[in-house]
Design an enzyme around this catalytic site. Structure first.
Site, short mmCIF file in Angstrom:
data_model
loop_
_atom_site.label_atom_id
_atom_site.label_comp_id
_atom_site.label_asym_id
_atom_site.label_seq_id
_atom_site.Cartn_x
_atom_site.Cartn_y
_atom_site.Cartn_z
N ARG A 61 66.20 -11.74 37.74
CA ARG A 61 67.48 -12.62 37.91
C ARG A 61 67.52 -14.07 37.64
O ARG A 61 68.36 -14.80 37.51
CB ARG A 61 67.95 -12.24 39.53
CG ARG A 61 68.46 -11.02 39.45
CD ARG A 61 68.89 -10.39 40.99
NE ARG A 61 68.13 -10.81 41.85
CZ ARG A 61 67.06 -9.89 42.20
NH1 ARG A 61 66.98 -8.68 41.92
NH2 ARG A 61 66.36 -10.34 43.52
N GLU A 98 54.30 -7.78 50.59
CA GLU A 98 54.08 -7.52 52.13
C GLU A 98 53.09 -6.46 52.09
O GLU A 98 52.41 -6.45 52.95
CB GLU A 98 55.29 -6.87 52.48
CG GLU A 98 55.46 -6.38 53.91
CD GLU A 98 56.97 -6.02 54.41
OE1 GLU A 98 56.95 -5.32 55.47
OE2 GLU A 98 57.75 -6.34 53.81
#
Length: 175
Positions: A61, A98
């Site tokens: 993006r 994560e």
């Protein structure tokens, strides 16, 4: 003005990509050419005092407004992509996610040493991806001129990871 327009346009997607996450979706912005122009104008006003030689956009993006911003600034656009997506010789930077690691790449000849690079992405969250992009710029002997984002998730403190590279951080809206 731009803040209100953006907060109205950005769509929340609950539990995407996994439960507990509220994804900030910018695709409704892309349906509105006037809002896209207003975003570019807002960035240009905020960037007017920075010396920028190159805009680097982070996959994927960050490519959307990064290329338009580079064109408006009259400077080259450089993509920073996920590992294995660039065709020529690259340099890599791995970073923690994560659960696990990811690797980003930039072409080894993306810009000249000493270039002042503006790093753009649509959203700043924890800052890990953008910090990895900053390390790629440093490996090519570039200087981080600053960062620009449409959205920052301020509660995740991503800005703290970027301050060692540059204090020039622009975000049009924060949550």
């Amino acid at each position: 003005m731009i803040e209100h327009l953006l907060k109205t346009a950005v769509r929340d997607i609950v539990d995407f990509p996994k439960p507990g996450i509220i994804f900030k979706d910018i695709t409704p912005i892309l349906k509105d050419p006037s809002l896209c122009d207003a975003i570019l104008d807002a960035f240009m006003i905020r960037l007017q005092d920075l010396s920028i030689d190159v805009v680097a956009g982070i996959e994927s993006r960050g490519f959307l407004f990064g290329l338009m911003l580079a064109n408006k600034l009259g400077v080259p656009f450089v993509p920073i992509r996920k590992q294995g997506k660039l065709p020529a010789q690259t340099i890599q930077q791995s970073y923690a996610l994560e659960y696990g690691y990811a690797t980003m790449e930039i072409h080894a000849d993306a810009f000249e040493p000493g270039s002042r690079v503006l790093i753009h992405d649509d959203l700043l969250a924890t800052g890990g991806t953008v910090a990895a992009a900053s390390e790629l710029v440093k490996k090519l002997k570039g200087t981080i001129a600053g960062y620009c984002f449409i959205i920052s998730l301020d509660f995740l403190n991503g800005k703290e990871q970027l301050l060692p590279y540059s204090e020039q951080l622009i975000s049009l809206i924060g949550y």
